[in-house]
Design a protein around this motif. Structure first.
Motif, PDB file in Angstrom:
ATOM      1  N   PRO A   1     -35.804  14.358   2.127  1.00  0.00           N
ATOM      2  CA  PRO A   1     -36.772  14.872   3.646  1.00  0.00           C
ATOM      3  C   PRO A   1     -37.192  13.931   3.823  1.00  0.00           C
ATOM      4  CG  PRO A   1     -37.949  16.217   1.312  1.00  0.00           C
ATOM      5  CD  PRO A   1     -36.295  16.006   1.081  1.00  0.00           C
ATOM      6  N   ASP A   2     -36.820  13.157   2.178  1.00  0.00           N
ATOM      7  CA  ASP A   2     -37.748  11.526   2.734  1.00  0.00           C
ATOM      8  C   ASP A   2     -36.344  10.784   4.422  1.00  0.00           C
ATOM      9  OD1 ASP A   2     -39.628  11.576   1.619  1.00  0.00           O
ATOM     10  OD2 ASP A   2     -39.016  11.219  -0.809  1.00  0.00           O
ATOM     11  N   ALA A   3     -34.986  11.410   4.157  1.00  0.00           N
ATOM     12  CA  ALA A   3     -34.215  10.849   4.993  1.00  0.00           C
ATOM     13  C   ALA A   3     -34.460  10.611   6.358  1.00  0.00           C
ATOM     14  CB  ALA A   3     -32.998  11.158   4.901  1.00  0.00           C
ATOM     15  N   VAL A   4     -34.333   9.530   7.095  1.00  0.00           N
ATOM     16  CA  VAL A   4     -34.556   9.606   8.480  1.00  0.00           C
ATOM     17  C   VAL A   4     -34.031  10.374   9.349  1.00  0.00           C
ATOM     18  CG1 VAL A   4     -35.417   7.288   8.603  1.00  0.00           C
ATOM     19  CG2 VAL A   4     -33.103   7.631   9.418  1.00  0.00           C
ATOM     20  N   ARG A   5     -32.425  11.001   9.254  1.00  0.00           N
ATOM     21  CA  ARG A   5     -31.912  11.872   9.050  1.00  0.00           C
ATOM     22  C   ARG A   5     -30.631  12.416   8.321  1.00  0.00           C
ATOM     23  NH1 ARG A   5     -29.959  10.871  15.688  1.00  0.00           N
ATOM     24  NH2 ARG A   5     -32.077  10.377  16.096  1.00  0.00           N
ATOM     25  N   SER A   6     -30.692  13.678   8.428  1.00  0.00           N
ATOM     26  CA  SER A   6     -29.521  14.333   7.906  1.00  0.00           C
ATOM     27  C   SER A   6     -29.322  15.610   8.460  1.00  0.00           C
ATOM     28  CB  SER A   6     -30.497  14.948   6.540  1.00  0.00           C
ATOM     29  OG  SER A   6     -30.795  15.995   6.464  1.00  0.00           O
ATOM     30  N   TRP A   7     -27.635  15.638   8.102  1.00  0.00           N
ATOM     31  CA  TRP A   7     -26.720  16.405   8.804  1.00  0.00           C
ATOM     32  C   TRP A   7     -26.111  17.346   7.033  1.00  0.00           C
ATOM     33  CZ3 TRP A   7     -26.431  11.491  10.019  1.00  0.00           C
ATOM     34  CH2 TRP A   7     -24.895  11.444  10.021  1.00  0.00           C
ATOM     35  N   LEU A   8     -25.646  17.827   6.962  1.00  0.00           N
ATOM     36  CA  LEU A   8     -24.344  19.401   6.600  1.00  0.00           C
ATOM     37  C   LEU A   8     -22.973  18.616   7.342  1.00  0.00           C
ATOM     38  CD1 LEU A   8     -24.507  21.359   4.511  1.00  0.00           C
ATOM     39  CD2 LEU A   8     -24.241  22.795   6.093  1.00  0.00           C
ATOM     40  N   THR A   9     -22.249  18.319   6.591  1.00  0.00           N
ATOM     41  CA  THR A   9     -20.288  17.890   6.821  1.00  0.00           C
ATOM     42  C   THR A   9     -19.784  19.487   6.067  1.00  0.00           C
ATOM     43  OG1 THR A   9     -20.342  17.177   4.209  1.00  0.00           O
ATOM     44  CG2 THR A   9     -21.514  15.588   6.336  1.00  0.00           C
ATOM     45  N   PRO A  10     -18.730  19.130   7.056  1.00  0.00           N
ATOM     46  CA  PRO A  10     -18.015  20.110   6.916  1.00  0.00           C
ATOM     47  C   PRO A  10     -17.962  20.727   5.220  1.00  0.00           C
ATOM     48  CG  PRO A  10     -16.943  18.540   8.721  1.00  0.00           C
ATOM     49  CD  PRO A  10     -18.246  17.757   7.893  1.00  0.00           C
TER      50      PRO A  10
ATOM     51  N   GLY B   1     -19.606  20.782   3.004  1.00  0.00           N
ATOM     52  CA  GLY B   1     -21.362  21.087   2.763  1.00  0.00           C
ATOM     53  C   GLY B   1     -21.859  20.392   1.909  1.00  0.00           C
ATOM     54  N   SER B   2     -21.844  19.159   1.872  1.00  0.00           N
ATOM     55  CA  SER B   2     -22.669  18.129   1.474  1.00  0.00           C
ATOM     56  C   SER B   2     -23.755  17.364   2.535  1.00  0.00           C
ATOM     57  CB  SER B   2     -21.660  17.241   0.448  1.00  0.00           C
ATOM     58  OG  SER B   2     -21.792  15.784   1.508  1.00  0.00           O
ATOM     59  N   TYR B   3     -24.878  17.074   2.347  1.00  0.00           N
ATOM     60  CA  TYR B   3     -25.070  16.653   2.987  1.00  0.00           C
ATOM     61  C   TYR B   3     -25.133  15.132   3.728  1.00  0.00           C
ATOM     62  CZ  TYR B   3     -28.061  21.007   3.658  1.00  0.00           C
ATOM     63  OH  TYR B   3     -28.548  22.390   4.296  1.00  0.00           O
ATOM     64  N   ARG B   4     -24.433  14.820   4.720  1.00  0.00           N
ATOM     65  CA  ARG B   4     -25.288  12.906   4.990  1.00  0.00           C
ATOM     66  C   ARG B   4     -26.941  13.285   4.782  1.00  0.00           C
ATOM     67  NH1 ARG B   4     -20.691  10.280   5.938  1.00  0.00           N
ATOM     68  NH2 ARG B   4     -20.582   7.907   6.846  1.00  0.00           N
ATOM     69  N   HIS B   5     -26.660  11.243   4.936  1.00  0.00           N
ATOM     70  CA  HIS B   5     -28.222  11.291   4.876  1.00  0.00           C
ATOM     71  C   HIS B   5     -27.893   9.644   5.811  1.00  0.00           C
ATOM     72  CE1 HIS B   5     -28.691  14.359   2.174  1.00  0.00           C
ATOM     73  NE2 HIS B   5     -29.985  14.452   2.331  1.00  0.00           N
ATOM     74  N   LEU B   6     -29.157   9.200   6.467  1.00  0.00           N
ATOM     75  CA  LEU B   6     -29.485   8.056   6.949  1.00  0.00           C
ATOM     76  C   LEU B   6     -30.454   7.538   6.734  1.00  0.00           C
ATOM     77  CD1 LEU B   6     -28.554   7.886  10.649  1.00  0.00           C
ATOM     78  CD2 LEU B   6     -27.137   6.441   8.680  1.00  0.00           C
ATOM     79  N   GLY B   7     -30.994   6.556   6.258  1.00  0.00           N
ATOM     80  CA  GLY B   7     -32.295   5.954   5.711  1.00  0.00           C
ATOM     81  C   GLY B   7     -32.084   5.305   4.721  1.00  0.00           C
ATOM     82  N   ASP B   8     -33.381   5.289   3.665  1.00  0.00           N
ATOM     83  CA  ASP B   8     -33.458   3.760   2.236  1.00  0.00           C
ATOM     84  C   ASP B   8     -32.927   4.861   1.579  1.00  0.00           C
ATOM     85  OD1 ASP B   8     -34.876   1.639   3.894  1.00  0.00           O
ATOM     86  OD2 ASP B   8     -36.541   2.867   3.827  1.00  0.00           O
ATOM     87  N   PRO B   9     -31.820   4.983   1.164  1.00  0.00           N
ATOM     88  CA  PRO B   9     -31.896   6.444  -0.053  1.00  0.00           C
ATOM     89  C   PRO B   9     -32.422   6.148  -1.118  1.00  0.00           C
ATOM     90  CG  PRO B   9     -29.929   4.402  -0.508  1.00  0.00           C
ATOM     91  CD  PRO B   9     -31.140   3.973   0.811  1.00  0.00           C
ATOM     92  N   PRO B  10     -32.220   7.055  -2.491  1.00  0.00           N
ATOM     93  CA  PRO B  10     -32.898   7.269  -3.236  1.00  0.00           C
ATOM     94  C   PRO B  10     -32.825   6.607  -5.040  1.00  0.00           C
ATOM     95  CG  PRO B  10     -32.451   9.429  -2.877  1.00  0.00           C
ATOM     96  CD  PRO B  10     -32.088   7.950  -1.895  1.00  0.00           C
ATOM     97  N   SER B  11     -33.228   5.785  -5.789  1.00  0.00           N
ATOM     98  CA  SER B  11     -32.219   5.276  -6.702  1.00  0.00           C
ATOM     99  C   SER B  11     -30.363   5.895  -7.082  1.00  0.00           C
ATOM    100  CB  SER B  11     -33.275   4.451  -7.657  1.00  0.00           C
ATOM    101  OG  SER B  11     -33.911   6.069  -8.281  1.00  0.00           O
ATOM    102  N   GLY B  12     -29.992   5.450  -7.231  1.00  0.00           N
ATOM    103  CA  GLY B  12     -29.388   6.388  -7.956  1.00  0.00           C
ATOM    104  C   GLY B  12     -27.772   7.358  -7.095  1.00  0.00           C
TER     105      GLY B  12
END
Ligand SMILES: Nc1ncnc2c1ncn2[C@@H]1O[C@H](COP(=O)(O)OP(=O)(O)O)[C@@H](O)[C@H]1O
Ligand SMILES: [Mg+2]
Lengths: 277, 160
Positions: free
Chosen positions: A233-242, A244-255
């Motif tokens: 929920p902290d990503a500035v943008r996120s979407w489901l990829t084919p 099955g995982s989510y791609r996120h844009l923004g400041d990544p959490p550690s790890g």
């Protein structure tokens, strides 16, 4: 080829183009940005159709503000507007031939060759004697493109040239554009930019917010794209990829599993920064 | 023949003039039946011809042709070289009389079209004649003066 310094154009209260500086020599230059960003207004100035309110503009080393030099520029220019109207009662051949006449191709025999050459370049030779009103949207777009290509211009100014073209025709457009010396092109298609453009400008509300190579635009998102099985929920943008995982844009959490950014990522991040400065 | 003539003939919008021609033909037939062309209709008929000439300037391909070396002014002049004789010929055949009133209305319509766009240029002659009738004044008081003034405005706006 194109040298624009601090160009400004307003319509009433709207600053459609605001202090834009752009320089382009050889190759394909892409112009990205949302609707209303000012791309069409900028291209109309680059095509000698619209005079800037302020700033200086030189095209092919000449000044479009002077009537005599403007004609010289137009002799070496091809322009495809965003909504190119055509004469519905003309055939593609008639239409391109008329444009060739207006582009001062006076020799009949040579004009005939040139008209056939550009119609073949956009693969319309099979329908060139049909009425334009009976053609599909993609065909009409290619008739207009053929008109812009008449006379092998040194400078092509194209406003969303891939509008209405199917994937195969888009591919054809790519090979056409790589044959012209300088192309300035507005587009909504980011894959077009990564495939074709040496330089890319991104505009928001009249201003250039990015200028550089496509790789540099993608690089804006370097270290700021990650994938995860769960949505963050902290990503500035996120979407489901084919996958099955989510791609996120923004400041990544550690790890986080940081991945290589694409041009889309760079553009989306830039658009995001624009909306939430 | 010069290469521009045929495509310009085909690219010009003839529908308005053709429509007015049909109306005038019907009106003339009725007038012949009733004895004479009703004088009160002369102004309206003249305005209709002037408006149709101006409407012939509408160009669906204007955006595509905006950056060709043959300027907008030259392309418009070429269309007018075709539209004006056709319009004036039609008027002489259907209405007749001194041409100065038609010249004044057409030049005014063209001047408005150049400065404010073709739709307003089409509306101008018709609105003027209708207004003149409504307030009961002559629709062509000083046609030569109007022609000269509108012609000057047209010349000043030729590159617009
Ligand atoms: N002829 C015009 N009159 C008034 N406003 C205009 C005109 N053309 C464009 N605009 C305004 O200028 C801004 C930029 O438009 P445009 O250059 O068409 O952008 P884009 O091509 O990026 O969508 C928009 O806000 C648009 O509404
Ligand atoms: Mg646009």
């Amino acid at each position: 080829m194109i040298e624009a310094i601090a160009l400004t154009k307003s319509y009433g209260g709207t600053r459609a183009v605001d202090d834009v500086t752009l320089s382009a020599d050889r190759g394909v230059i892409g112009l990205l940005g949302p609707n209303g960003a000012g791309k069409t207004s900028l291209l109309r100035m680059a095509a000698t159709v619209l005079a800037p309110d302020e700033g200086s503009l030189r095209l092919l080393g000449l000044d479009p503000g002077r009537a005599d030099e403007r004609v010289q520029i137009r002799r070496r220019l091809g322009y495809l507007p965003q909504s190119p109207g055509l004469y519905p009662g003309f055939t593609p051949y008639d239409m391109v031939d008329y444009v060739a006449v207006l582009k001062e191709h006076t020799d009949r025999e040579r004009r005939r060759h040139e008209v056939r050459r550009v119609l073949e370049a956009v693969t319309l030779q099979d329908v060139m004697h049909r009425k334009i009103r009976a053609l599909s949207g993609g065909m009409k777009q290619r008739v207009a493109l053929a008109c812009a290509l008449v006379g092998q211009p040194d400078l092509l100014v194209l406003d969303e040239p891939a509008n209405g073209l199917d994937p195969d025709q888009r591919l054809g457009l790519r090979s056409l554009l790589s044959a012209a010396p300088t192309v300035l092109m507005a587009t909504h298609n980011i894959s077009e930019v990564s495939a074709l453009c040496q330089q890319v400008y991104v505009m928001f509300t009249g201003r250039v917010r990015f200028a550089g190579t496509p790789a540099e635009l993608a690089g804006l998102a370097h270290g700021r794209v990650w994938e995860d099985d769960r949505q963050d929920p902290d990503a500035v943008r996120s979407w489901l990829t084919p996958t099955g995982s989510y791609r996120h844009l923004g400041d990544p959490p550690s790890g986080a599993a940081v991945v290589d950014p694409t041009l889309d990522d760079g553009y989306l991040l830039l658009a995001r920064m624009e909306h939430a400065p | 023949m010069t290469a521009w003539v045929l495509p310009t003939v085909r690219a010009t919008s003839w529908t308005p003039l053709a429509g007015v021609a049909v109306c005038l033909a019907v009106a003339s037939a009725l007038a012949a039946h009733g004895g004479a062309w009703p004088g009160t209709l002369t102004g309206v008929a003249t305005a209709a011809v002037a408006a149709a000439v101006v409407a012939g300037l509408r160009d669906p391909a204007a955006a595509l042709l905006a950056a060709v070396p043959t300027s907008h002014a030259v392309r418009r002049a070429r269309r007018l070289a075709l539209l004006l004789p056709a319009g004036f010929g039609l008027w002489l055949a259907a209405v007749g009389g001194p041409l100065l009133g038609l010249l004044a209305l057409t030049t005014s319509g063209l001047a408005v079209a150049v400065w404010a766009g073709v739709p307003l240029g089409v509306a101008a002659p018709v609105l003027w004649v209708i207004t003149a009738r409504a307030v009961d004044i002559d629709w062509d008081p000083r046609p030569e003066l109007v022609t000269v003034a509108a012609g000057a405005a047209l010349w000043m706006g030729r590159n617009r």
